[in-house]
Design a protein around this motif. Structure first.
Motif, PDB file in Angstrom:
ATOM      1  N   GLN A 187       0.829  -1.207   0.000  1.00 38.93           N
ATOM      2  CA  GLN A 187       0.000   0.000   0.000  1.00 38.93           C
ATOM      3  C   GLN A 187       0.861   1.254   0.000  1.00 38.93           C
ATOM      4  O   GLN A 187       0.622   2.203  -0.749  1.00 38.93           O
ATOM      5  CB  GLN A 187      -0.889  -0.002   1.243  1.00 38.93           C
ATOM      6  CG  GLN A 187      -2.336  -0.064   0.897  1.00 38.93           C
ATOM      7  CD  GLN A 187      -3.206  -0.037   2.105  1.00 38.93           C
ATOM      8  OE1 GLN A 187      -2.744  -0.203   3.247  1.00 38.93           O
ATOM      9  NE2 GLN A 187      -4.482   0.160   1.879  1.00 38.93           N
ATOM     10  N   SER A 196       1.001   4.267  -2.807  1.00 36.79           N
ATOM     11  CA  SER A 196       0.700   5.679  -2.572  1.00 36.79           C
ATOM     12  C   SER A 196       1.886   6.552  -2.915  1.00 36.79           C
ATOM     13  O   SER A 196       1.730   7.661  -3.470  1.00 36.79           O
ATOM     14  CB  SER A 196       0.253   5.897  -1.132  1.00 36.79           C
ATOM     15  OG  SER A 196       0.915   5.044  -0.253  1.00 36.79           O
ATOM     16  N   ALA A 216       2.010   7.019  -6.534  1.00 41.57           N
ATOM     17  CA  ALA A 216       0.998   7.999  -6.958  1.00 41.57           C
ATOM     18  C   ALA A 216       1.534   9.404  -6.795  1.00 41.57           C
ATOM     19  O   ALA A 216       1.386  10.269  -7.676  1.00 41.57           O
ATOM     20  CB  ALA A 216      -0.270   7.794  -6.129  1.00 41.57           C
ATOM     21  N   LEU A 217       2.176   9.644  -5.647  1.00 37.14           N
ATOM     22  CA  LEU A 217       2.751  10.957  -5.394  1.00 37.14           C
ATOM     23  C   LEU A 217       3.782  11.297  -6.448  1.00 37.14           C
ATOM     24  O   LEU A 217       3.837  12.425  -6.977  1.00 37.14           O
ATOM     25  CB  LEU A 217       3.379  10.958  -3.996  1.00 37.14           C
ATOM     26  CG  LEU A 217       3.989  12.269  -3.528  1.00 37.14           C
ATOM     27  CD1 LEU A 217       2.941  13.361  -3.482  1.00 37.14           C
ATOM     28  CD2 LEU A 217       4.614  12.115  -2.152  1.00 37.14           C
ATOM     29  N   ALA A 276      -2.286  13.580  -2.896  1.00 35.97           N
ATOM     30  CA  ALA A 276      -1.459  12.370  -2.791  1.00 35.97           C
ATOM     31  C   ALA A 276      -0.874  12.228  -1.392  1.00 35.97           C
ATOM     32  O   ALA A 276      -0.842  11.127  -0.824  1.00 35.97           O
ATOM     33  CB  ALA A 276      -0.330  12.440  -3.818  1.00 35.97           C
ATOM     34  N   VAL A 319      -3.378  10.884   0.931  1.00 33.60           N
ATOM     35  CA  VAL A 319      -3.552   9.435   0.775  1.00 33.60           C
ATOM     36  C   VAL A 319      -2.483   8.684   1.538  1.00 33.60           C
ATOM     37  O   VAL A 319      -2.756   7.707   2.251  1.00 33.60           O
ATOM     38  CB  VAL A 319      -3.516   9.068  -0.733  1.00 33.60           C
ATOM     39  CG1 VAL A 319      -3.322   7.581  -0.917  1.00 33.60           C
ATOM     40  CG2 VAL A 319      -4.797   9.525  -1.408  1.00 33.60           C
ATOM     41  N   ILE A 320      -1.252   9.165   1.384  1.00 37.28           N
ATOM     42  CA  ILE A 320      -0.151   8.497   2.104  1.00 37.28           C
ATOM     43  C   ILE A 320      -0.422   8.519   3.596  1.00 37.28           C
ATOM     44  O   ILE A 320      -0.276   7.509   4.301  1.00 37.28           O
ATOM     45  CB  ILE A 320       1.190   9.181   1.792  1.00 37.28           C
ATOM     46  CG1 ILE A 320       1.610   8.922   0.351  1.00 37.28           C
ATOM     47  CG2 ILE A 320       2.270   8.670   2.740  1.00 37.28           C
ATOM     48  CD1 ILE A 320       2.875   9.600  -0.049  1.00 37.28           C
ATOM     49  N   GLU A 337      -3.153   8.753   5.212  1.00 35.48           N
ATOM     50  CA  GLU A 337      -4.258   7.859   5.585  1.00 35.48           C
ATOM     51  C   GLU A 337      -3.804   6.435   5.654  1.00 35.48           C
ATOM     52  O   GLU A 337      -4.036   5.724   6.617  1.00 35.48           O
ATOM     53  CB  GLU A 337      -5.357   7.952   4.531  1.00 35.48           C
ATOM     54  CG  GLU A 337      -6.521   8.808   4.918  1.00 35.48           C
ATOM     55  CD  GLU A 337      -7.491   8.833   3.767  1.00 35.48           C
ATOM     56  OE1 GLU A 337      -7.832   9.938   3.307  1.00 35.48           O
ATOM     57  OE2 GLU A 337      -7.891   7.718   3.335  1.00 35.48           O
ATOM     58  N   ASN A 338      -3.155   6.040   4.519  1.00 33.23           N
ATOM     59  CA  ASN A 338      -2.881   4.603   4.396  1.00 33.23           C
ATOM     60  C   ASN A 338      -1.808   4.131   5.357  1.00 33.23           C
ATOM     61  O   ASN A 338      -1.806   2.988   5.786  1.00 33.23           O
ATOM     62  CB  ASN A 338      -2.417   4.279   2.971  1.00 33.23           C
ATOM     63  CG  ASN A 338      -3.566   4.354   2.020  1.00 33.23           C
ATOM     64  OD1 ASN A 338      -4.724   4.329   2.455  1.00 33.23           O
ATOM     65  ND2 ASN A 338      -3.277   4.452   0.750  1.00 33.23           N
ATOM     66  N   CYS A 339      -0.888   4.988   5.661  1.00 29.91           N
ATOM     67  CA  CYS A 339       0.234   4.525   6.477  1.00 29.91           C
ATOM     68  C   CYS A 339       0.248   5.237   7.807  1.00 29.91           C
ATOM     69  O   CYS A 339       1.232   5.888   8.184  1.00 29.91           O
ATOM     70  CB  CYS A 339       1.550   4.787   5.752  1.00 29.91           C
ATOM     71  SG  CYS A 339       1.439   4.354   4.049  1.00 29.91           S
TER      72      CYS A 339
END
Lengths: 685, 76
Positions: free
Chosen positions: A497, A501, A504-505, A524, A527-528, A530-532
């Motif tokens: 994940q 992300s 994506a960045l 982006a 998102v990072i 959030e995911n991590c």
């Protein structure tokens, strides 16, 4: 407006006319001919002369002012090339700049080092002096032997001296004693002879021999007395010498000589005693002889008186020679008898008187005798006391010597006893230790067997426990392996994940246009985050992105490159402008410089920057080179070194470049981290 | 953008100098005609005045970044 143009044209034309003397075909209102054709040469000459004068005047005044003001001279020398040579030719070398005196600190250091060196020398000296160390045993024994030998020598010398002086003093004392005894005998013979001579019972012809013998005896006596005196003096001298030798021997303090010293002292004492005794004997003999001589004198006196009386009565008869039998008449006989009777009466009376006075005389004599006896007694007592004291001192010393020897012997025996006791004690202790060791060995043998049995049982137990533990551990291992599988899969998912992300960045960076920035990176990054959420490192990095890039986005490298060339052009144009130079004239000069300066557009930057590399044009050349090679960071570093107006011009570009570089750095870090994590969670097939 | 600043200043400068020059010239002409019997010198003078003012303004504008500005603090 047109009149102004006319004026300018007219001025120009008139100048031409004046110089060249030609007349144009436009006679204008204000035109006048100022000179004739013939004056053109002199005019030219005048103008040349005037210009020469001006130039010469300018030069001369510059030189004079330079002579007066050295700063001005330095300025001119700096700005105008070859002026320093001109000035040197005209004025001489420039005055030297003021240099502060350096003498004091040098002197101080010199004085400082001097005591230091002395101190050093002292320290060195101290180091070289050896410390006192113990003398080795051989040296000690050698020194002791030497000391003993010295003592022995001294002792031998002492004893030899003592013996010698003893011998000589003994000889002289014996001589003196012999002489005194000879005196005694002489006195005795003399007295006897005198007594015999007094005795008038011997026949007359023998009397003369007697008197002769008496004289001889007297002379003998005197001679003997003189000899005795001499001998006595010599003996006394020798005794003094002996005493001196004994004292020096005492002072030398050698113990071994003590008995000899004591013996010598005893001898000395006995010699003195003998000498004194003999001298007293001689003195008593002398007093007796004196009494005897007094008695003989009295008798002679009485005899002489009697003879004189007889001579008075019978002047013709002389008693001594021819005897009484001879020419004596009856008258003479009668008178003689009468005289004799009278004499007898007188003598009887005297005798009676004497008997009466006898007692008194005796008492007086006794008193006298008592006094003399007293004196003699005192003298004798004193000398006896002296002798006694001397005796006692000698005895005491002898006793001390004996006691000392006894004590030494006792100490030796005690020491021997102590040594014996010590060896006995050591022997006992050793025996006891031996016994203990034996016991220990016996015990240890039993204990060995016990430990052996115990070990065997323990081994059995251990093997059983080991098997149990192994089984348990295997069970645990299996459980853990299953758990770790689960965890590893979870980790792998997370890493995947994160990687997605970050990718994506990274992709958003590509959205930069030619002159427009990228999209804002907020999305982006969000998102990072959030995911991590659990990954701290990623969180930290994500928050490290600058605000501008998040809100506005960043410019791409291509747009920055394009912009850089604009910056470059402008920076070159204002290269001379800074805080001190910023007038319009300076702007003009700077522009002129940028046009006239020819240099390479790109120059490879060196590994280290020297101060002359900080020139604007150089820096720009380095930056161009770097940017052409794609190294935006290095170019930004060079642009950062610009100063003055160039710096102001490049400010914004630098900011943008920084932003871009920062963002790119953070993103590359994130990418690297994501890759690493992904690698870490990948399991080998 | 900081690189545009200089260009802007120069534009301003040129515009200003053009205005001042024109104004100076005009005023010079007016004065020359009205007061000084159509002499040349007022025109020249006016033009020169205008150009001079323009030059000075331009220089000040370009220098303005480096000049220290002071403020009188209000007494409280």
């Amino acid at each position: 407006c047109c009149s102004a143009c006319e004026i300018m044209i007219c001025l120009f034309v008139s100048l031409q006319q004046c110089v060249w003397g030609k007349v144009k075909a436009h006679p204008l209102q204000h035109c006048r001919r100022y000179t004739t054709a013939g004056d053109s040469g002199s005019n030219a000459g005048k103008i040349v002369a005037a210009s020469l004068l001006t130039v010469g005047g300018g030069l001369g005044s510059t030189i004079l002012y330079a002579k007066w003001d050295p700063k001005f001279r330095a300025n001119i020398e700096k700005s105008v090339p070859y002026s320093d040579q001109l000035f040197e030719m005209a004025l001489g070398p420039p005055p030297p700049p003021l240099v502060p005196l350096q003498k004091k600190p040098v002197r101080v250091t010199i004085t400082f080092t001097f005591p230091l060196s002395v101190f050093d020398a002292c320290l060195h000296k101290d180091h070289h002096e050896p410390a006192l160390k113990e003398r080795p045993a051989e040296e000690v024994s050698a020194r002791l032997a030497q000391q003993d030998k010295v003592e022995q020598d001294a002792l031998a010398a002492l004893t030899a001296g003592l013996e010698e002086s003893l011998g000589s003093s003994a000889k002289t004392t014996l001589q003196a004693i012999g002489a005194q005894e000879a005196v005694l005998t002489a006195i005795a013979t003399h007295t006897n002879k005198l007594k015999e001579a007094m005795d008038s019972q011997t026949p007359p012809d023998e009397k003369s021999t007697q008197w002769k013998a008496l004289n001889e005896a007297l002379s003998d006596r005197t001679r003997a007395m003189e000899e005795a005196e001499e001998a006595l003096l010599k003996a006394k001298g020798e005794l003094e010498i002996l005493r001196g030798v004994i004292n020096s021997a005492k002072q030398s303090k050698i113990d071994a000589a003590r008995p000899q010293i004591l013996a010598a002292e005893e001898n000395l004492h006995s010699m003195i005693v003998d000498l004194d005794k003999v001298v007293t004997k001689v003195q008593t003999a002398q007093t007796e002889a004196k009494i005897m001589s007094q008695y003989s004198e009295l008798v002679n006196e009485a005899k002489a008186q009697f003879q004189q009386e007889l001579a008075n009565i019978t002047p013709e008869i002389q008693a001594n020679w021819k005897g009484l039998s001879g020419k004596l008449s009856a008258d003479d006989l009668n008178s003689l008898i009468a005289h004799a009777h009278r004499r007898i009466d007188q003598l009887n009376r005297e005798l009676a008187e004497q008997r009466v006075r006898e007692q008194i005389h005796i008492e007086v004599a006794l008193e006298q005798q008592k006094l003399e006896d007293q004196k003699a007694l005192e003298r004798a007592v004193a000398s006896a006391l002296e002798h006694r004291r001397e005796d006692m001192r000698l005895e005491q010393e002898k006793k001390v010597q004996e006691v000392r020897e006894v004590m030494e012997a006792e100490m030796r025996t005690q020491l021997r006893r102590q040594a014996a006791a010590h060896t006995d004690h050591l022997r006992d202790v050793l025996k006891v230790q031996e016994q203990e060791l034996h016991e220990e060995i016996m015990n240890s043998k039993m204990m060995e067997q016990e430990t052996h049995y115990r070990r065997l049982t323990q081994e059995q137990l251990d093997t059983f426990t080991l098997d149990m533990n192994a089984a348990y551990a295997r069970l645990k291992g299996i459980e853990e392996a299953i758990d770790s599988h689960v965890i590893a899969e979870e980790e792998a998912r997370k890493a995947h994940q994160l990687w997605l992300s970050v990718e994506a960045l990274n992709y958003t960076l590509k959205s930069a246009g030619a002159d427009s920035p990228t999209e804002p990176l907020e999305g982006a990054v969000g998102v990072i985050k959030e995911n991590c959420a659990e990954n701290e490192f990623a969180q930290a990095l994500a928050s490290a992105l600058p605000e501008e890039s998040l809100s506005r986005g960043i410019y791409g490298e291509a747009s920055l490159r394009a912009r850089f060339y604009d910056i470059r052009r402008l920076a070159r144009r204002v290269a001379l402008i800074d805080e001190t130079r910023n007038s319009l004239y300076q702007y003009f000069l700077s522009y002129l410089q940028s046009i006239l300066l020819f240099e390479r557009e790109q120059v490879a930057p060196p590994a280290k920057l020297a101060p002359e590399d900080l020139d604007t044009f150089r820096l720009l050349a380095y930056a161009t080179y770097s940017i052409e090679r794609g190294d935006l960071e290095l170019a930004a570093k060079f642009v950062n070194q610009l100063r003055g107006a160039s710096q102001r011009v490049a400010q914004d570009w630098l900011k943008e470049a920084r932003l871009t570089l920062e963002t790119k750095q953070v993103i590359s870090l994130l990418l690297a981290y994501a890759n690493a994590v992904g690698l870490g969670t990948t399991q080998a097939p | 953008m900081s690189e545009k600043e200089l260009g802007q200043k120069w534009d301003h400068c040129l515009a200003d100098s053009a205005i001042k020059f024109g104004t100076g010239l005009g005023l010079g002409i007016v004065f020359s005609v009205v007061f000084f019997k159509r002499r040349t010198w007022p025109i020249v003078f006016g033009t020169g005045l205008g150009l001079g003012m323009a030059y000075s303004n331009c220089q000040n504008d370009l220098r303005s970044h480096y000049v220290l500005h002071s403020k009188v603090a209000k007494e409280q």
